[in-house]
Design a protein around this motif. Sequence first.
Motif, PDB file in Angstrom:
ATOM      1  N   SER A  56       7.260  -1.401  -1.859  1.00 39.79           N
ATOM      2  CA  SER A  56       6.593  -0.201  -2.358  1.00 39.79           C
ATOM      3  C   SER A  56       7.355   1.036  -1.898  1.00 39.79           C
ATOM      4  O   SER A  56       8.572   0.980  -1.714  1.00 39.79           O
ATOM      5  CB  SER A  56       5.132  -0.158  -1.914  1.00 39.79           C
ATOM      6  OG  SER A  56       4.433   0.846  -2.603  1.00 39.79           O
ATOM      7  N   HIS A  57       6.660   2.178  -1.688  1.00 39.38           N
ATOM      8  CA  HIS A  57       7.363   3.384  -1.253  1.00 39.38           C
ATOM      9  C   HIS A  57       6.400   4.325  -0.554  1.00 39.38           C
ATOM     10  O   HIS A  57       5.190   4.135  -0.575  1.00 39.38           O
ATOM     11  CB  HIS A  57       8.039   4.087  -2.431  1.00 39.38           C
ATOM     12  CG  HIS A  57       7.089   4.870  -3.305  1.00 39.38           C
ATOM     13  ND1 HIS A  57       6.451   4.325  -4.382  1.00 39.38           N
ATOM     14  CD2 HIS A  57       6.675   6.160  -3.234  1.00 39.38           C
ATOM     15  CE1 HIS A  57       5.692   5.238  -4.962  1.00 39.38           C
ATOM     16  NE2 HIS A  57       5.798   6.360  -4.280  1.00 39.38           N
ATOM     17  N   ILE A  58       6.977   5.350   0.065  1.00 44.14           N
ATOM     18  CA  ILE A  58       6.189   6.355   0.764  1.00 44.14           C
ATOM     19  C   ILE A  58       6.722   7.726   0.392  1.00 44.14           C
ATOM     20  O   ILE A  58       7.922   7.900   0.148  1.00 44.14           O
ATOM     21  CB  ILE A  58       6.259   6.148   2.289  1.00 44.14           C
ATOM     22  CG1 ILE A  58       5.318   7.126   3.017  1.00 44.14           C
ATOM     23  CG2 ILE A  58       7.687   6.298   2.809  1.00 44.14           C
ATOM     24  CD1 ILE A  58       5.208   6.859   4.509  1.00 44.14           C
ATOM     25  N   THR A  59       5.826   8.711   0.319  1.00 48.56           N
ATOM     26  CA  THR A  59       6.199  10.097   0.077  1.00 48.56           C
ATOM     27  C   THR A  59       6.123  10.865   1.384  1.00 48.56           C
ATOM     28  O   THR A  59       5.092  10.843   2.063  1.00 48.56           O
ATOM     29  CB  THR A  59       5.274  10.745  -0.967  1.00 48.56           C
ATOM     30  OG1 THR A  59       5.403  10.042  -2.210  1.00 48.56           O
ATOM     31  CG2 THR A  59       5.634  12.210  -1.179  1.00 48.56           C
ATOM     32  N   LEU A  60       7.222  11.532   1.739  1.00 47.12           N
ATOM     33  CA  LEU A  60       7.313  12.281   2.987  1.00 47.12           C
ATOM     34  C   LEU A  60       7.396  13.770   2.713  1.00 47.12           C
ATOM     35  O   LEU A  60       7.816  14.193   1.638  1.00 47.12           O
ATOM     36  CB  LEU A  60       8.555  11.849   3.784  1.00 47.12           C
ATOM     37  CG  LEU A  60       8.689  10.357   4.102  1.00 47.12           C
ATOM     38  CD1 LEU A  60      10.062  10.070   4.702  1.00 47.12           C
ATOM     39  CD2 LEU A  60       7.586   9.899   5.038  1.00 47.12           C
ATOM     40  N   VAL A  78       0.835  -1.195   0.000  1.00 53.15           N
ATOM     41  CA  VAL A  78       0.000   0.000   0.000  1.00 53.15           C
ATOM     42  C   VAL A  78       0.877   1.254   0.000  1.00 53.15           C
ATOM     43  O   VAL A  78       1.926   1.303   0.624  1.00 53.15           O
ATOM     44  CB  VAL A  78      -0.953  -0.007   1.213  1.00 53.15           C
ATOM     45  CG1 VAL A  78      -0.190   0.125   2.521  1.00 53.15           C
ATOM     46  CG2 VAL A  78      -2.012   1.064   1.094  1.00 53.15           C
ATOM     47  N   ARG A  79       0.435   2.275  -0.730  1.00 46.67           N
ATOM     48  CA  ARG A  79       1.176   3.536  -0.825  1.00 46.67           C
ATOM     49  C   ARG A  79       0.701   4.498   0.251  1.00 46.67           C
ATOM     50  O   ARG A  79      -0.411   4.383   0.763  1.00 46.67           O
ATOM     51  CB  ARG A  79       0.975   4.160  -2.202  1.00 46.67           C
ATOM     52  CG  ARG A  79       1.653   3.387  -3.333  1.00 46.67           C
ATOM     53  CD  ARG A  79       1.268   3.929  -4.698  1.00 46.67           C
ATOM     54  NE  ARG A  79       1.998   3.244  -5.756  1.00 46.67           N
ATOM     55  CZ  ARG A  79       2.947   3.799  -6.497  1.00 46.67           C
ATOM     56  NH1 ARG A  79       3.291   5.056  -6.286  1.00 46.67           N
ATOM     57  NH2 ARG A  79       3.556   3.119  -7.438  1.00 46.67           N
ATOM     58  N   SER A  80       1.567   5.471   0.565  1.00 47.27           N
ATOM     59  CA  SER A  80       1.199   6.404   1.613  1.00 47.27           C
ATOM     60  C   SER A  80       1.909   7.734   1.416  1.00 47.27           C
ATOM     61  O   SER A  80       2.912   7.831   0.714  1.00 47.27           O
ATOM     62  CB  SER A  80       1.556   5.825   2.988  1.00 47.27           C
ATOM     63  OG  SER A  80       1.095   6.665   4.013  1.00 47.27           O
ATOM     64  N   VAL A  81       1.363   8.760   2.050  1.00 46.15           N
ATOM     65  CA  VAL A  81       1.942  10.106   2.075  1.00 46.15           C
ATOM     66  C   VAL A  81       1.892  10.576   3.518  1.00 46.15           C
ATOM     67  O   VAL A  81       0.845  10.515   4.156  1.00 46.15           O
ATOM     68  CB  VAL A  81       1.158  11.093   1.180  1.00 46.15           C
ATOM     69  CG1 VAL A  81       1.824  12.461   1.198  1.00 46.15           C
ATOM     70  CG2 VAL A  81       1.043  10.561  -0.238  1.00 46.15           C
ATOM     71  N   SER A  82       3.028  11.041   4.042  1.00 44.15           N
ATOM     72  CA  SER A  82       3.056  11.439   5.449  1.00 44.15           C
ATOM     73  C   SER A  82       3.865  12.705   5.654  1.00 44.15           C
ATOM     74  O   SER A  82       4.989  12.827   5.157  1.00 44.15           O
ATOM     75  CB  SER A  82       3.648  10.314   6.303  1.00 44.15           C
ATOM     76  OG  SER A  82       3.725  10.710   7.664  1.00 44.15           O
ATOM     77  N   TRP A  83       3.298  13.645   6.413  1.00 46.20           N
ATOM     78  CA  TRP A  83       4.016  14.839   6.845  1.00 46.20           C
ATOM     79  C   TRP A  83       4.322  14.773   8.338  1.00 46.20           C
ATOM     80  O   TRP A  83       4.910  15.687   8.915  1.00 46.20           O
ATOM     81  CB  TRP A  83       3.177  16.101   6.570  1.00 46.20           C
ATOM     82  CG  TRP A  83       1.784  16.033   7.140  1.00 46.20           C
ATOM     83  CD1 TRP A  83       0.653  15.628   6.488  1.00 46.20           C
ATOM     84  CD2 TRP A  83       1.382  16.340   8.478  1.00 46.20           C
ATOM     85  NE1 TRP A  83      -0.433  15.670   7.343  1.00 46.20           N
ATOM     86  CE2 TRP A  83      -0.018  16.108   8.569  1.00 46.20           C
ATOM     87  CE3 TRP A  83       2.055  16.800   9.614  1.00 46.20           C
ATOM     88  CZ2 TRP A  83      -0.742  16.311   9.754  1.00 46.20           C
ATOM     89  CZ3 TRP A  83       1.340  16.993  10.798  1.00 46.20           C
ATOM     90  CH2 TRP A  83      -0.038  16.759  10.846  1.00 46.20           C
ATOM     91  N   LEU A  84       3.934  13.676   8.965  1.00 48.85           N
ATOM     92  CA  LEU A  84       4.117  13.532  10.408  1.00 48.85           C
ATOM     93  C   LEU A  84       5.601  13.517  10.764  1.00 48.85           C
ATOM     94  O   LEU A  84       6.409  12.912  10.054  1.00 48.85           O
ATOM     95  CB  LEU A  84       3.460  12.247  10.891  1.00 48.85           C
ATOM     96  CG  LEU A  84       1.951  12.162  10.691  1.00 48.85           C
ATOM     97  CD1 LEU A  84       1.464  10.743  10.922  1.00 48.85           C
ATOM     98  CD2 LEU A  84       1.235  13.134  11.616  1.00 48.85           C
ATOM     99  N   PRO A  85       5.994  14.150  11.858  1.00 52.60           N
ATOM    100  CA  PRO A  85       7.405  14.146  12.253  1.00 52.60           C
ATOM    101  C   PRO A  85       7.888  12.721  12.513  1.00 52.60           C
ATOM    102  O   PRO A  85       7.193  11.921  13.140  1.00 52.60           O
ATOM    103  CB  PRO A  85       7.426  15.001  13.525  1.00 52.60           C
ATOM    104  CG  PRO A  85       6.018  15.111  13.978  1.00 52.60           C
ATOM    105  CD  PRO A  85       5.152  14.939  12.787  1.00 52.60           C
ATOM    106  N   LEU A  86       9.090  12.418  12.049  1.00 55.22           N
ATOM    107  CA  LEU A  86       9.600  11.054  12.117  1.00 55.22           C
ATOM    108  C   LEU A  86      10.038  10.646  13.514  1.00 55.22           C
ATOM    109  O   LEU A  86      10.336   9.476  13.751  1.00 55.22           O
ATOM    110  CB  LEU A  86      10.753  10.884  11.121  1.00 55.22           C
ATOM    111  CG  LEU A  86      10.338  11.008   9.652  1.00 55.22           C
ATOM    112  CD1 LEU A  86      11.547  10.932   8.737  1.00 55.22           C
ATOM    113  CD2 LEU A  86       9.330   9.929   9.287  1.00 55.22           C
TER     114      LEU A  86
END
Length: 617
Positions: free
Chosen positions: A261-265, A236-244
């Motif tokens: 897969s991958h994630i966009t930060l 599943v793909r995801s997009v996150s702006w949450l602090p790491l």
Amino acid sequence: MGRDPSADGAARAVSDVRVEDYVRTDGTIVIPDGITLTSFLDRNREIFGDRPSYRFLDYSHDPDGQVVELSWNGLWSRVCAVGARLQQITQPGDRVAILTPQGVDYVAAFFAAIHAGTVAVPLFAPSLAGQNERLSAVLGDAKPTVVLTTSGAAESVRKVLKTIATADRPRVIAVDALPDSVAEMFVAPTLNTDDVAYLQYTSGSTRTPAGVEITHRNVCTNVLQMILAGDLDLGVRSVSWLPLYHDMGLIMIMFPALCGSHITLMDPMAFVRRPYRWIKQLGIESAHGRTFAAAPNFAYELAAERGLPPAGEALDLTNVVTLLNGSEPVTMASNEKFTTAFAPYGLPATAIKPSYGMAEATLSVASIAPSAAARAVHLDREQLSAGRAVRVDAADPAAVEHVSCGTAIPNQWVVVTDGDGNEVAEGTIGEIWLHGNNIGNGYFGRTDETNRVFCNKLQTRLGDDSHATGVPDNAYWLATGDLGTYLGGELYLTGRSKDLIILDGANHYPTDIETTVSRSSRAVRSGYVAAFSVPGERGEQLVIVAERAAGAGRVEPGAVADAVRAAVSRLHQVRVADFRFVAAGVIPRTTSGKLARSACRSEYLAGAYDRYADPAR
């Protein structure tokens, strides 16, 4: 690069990993011994090669976002290079603090620390306003041997390290300055599934934050629990702006590491300044298949208000199937506002999932079903104060809204107790206790606190309706300090016995705010201040009740209110929703003389302080 021959066999054995490989027919999640957070990085490199693993959209110099990307080959090279350098100057089990800015360097540094056999301590670069004191406290507690950062942040990191009172300051390594050729010296260590992978520090301001020891098994289990609970695909793909450094933000980068897969930060401030950036990327990713994300409640309200696409710009959110809403109290108003705003762009009515989680449980604990929409009940305020959940009509003047957190995720047991280990019946308010393989080992360096919080045993259970069914009688339970109840088989949170105040996704200790208020004006009676949160139209909001100091009878309340608001805003970056300047002796205290915040909050909600109404409100 240095390779452990046994790792080759392990990689081949899991090259076609499926969820079913880790779930028994009875639904039990089993993580085989030897599986770790970095077990699949080399497998992913072999399968995906130059395809993207982690993408970061940098908006600091480009309003449209400059893409900084690590391929799987690139990630593996960076992990092995940084890991090799760590092996030269650390011992297995040493703590390694991550103080890099949000981005792909952070991801590489985090996984490198784990892959090298050390314990990662995810923190943040010292650029957050007012957070250096907390950063220093955590570094002093974790006592890392090494700090990983970037060339651009190294100077500010060294300044913070100088404030730590220790004879052995950690070495600072800029991960972006290490050449990939160093990876040739990496020697794969022997990692065990039950080894501590990282320390997830809880929030803290008046005392040193506590580091939760999270093992490889904890993380792998929680990721699988979230996949099963949300009916998500492995890729599943995801997009996150949450602090790491936040537990919710950190779990997001685990999905690609374990599943491919991958994630966009992106940076949190990039979202806050232009919420549409997050929404737009969700639409872009969802064009390729099912997409999920997570955010605290305030983010959905903000996105609904300021995150709509520009006129004429296409946006399709049809495949955005799961948006976890947690980390702070959830409101139906925010859920409905967001769903209504983006329904014209295909957002499913069931996308938002009110959830419950905490650092001590790695992250996720409970959530509503994949096919369910957010729902709430209205409970009688006075009955709640008495420890009972009694439903009333939404129009009732005493009605208090509570949003359902659904049910426990697979292989997570959630019981409500009387605090002494006795499970209580539905409709009774009690302390929430947890059991499962996602629960951390305990608090780093804090044996007594670990025993008190993580090592509880149920004394009695309910009959056929027990939520502890399947857990051995001698099992340990985590006492969360959170209050809640079951209604119709679903979990509802009703408060926090720990008195932690959560506003806009940030945690605040009331004693910290109370100290600020006491110091803001001589008219305030020092030590006689109560700070707490109450439900508002846009989520939890801050209320302060303060007693008058001796000789302050003629002081204008409005001037005191202004001073209090300014001080709290300046030092805590939060807004005081209501301030009550009361007479001396009004705030309730315990028999031992301690401030009784819970009682003060109850009296406030009951209208006991209405005659002291804030003149600036």
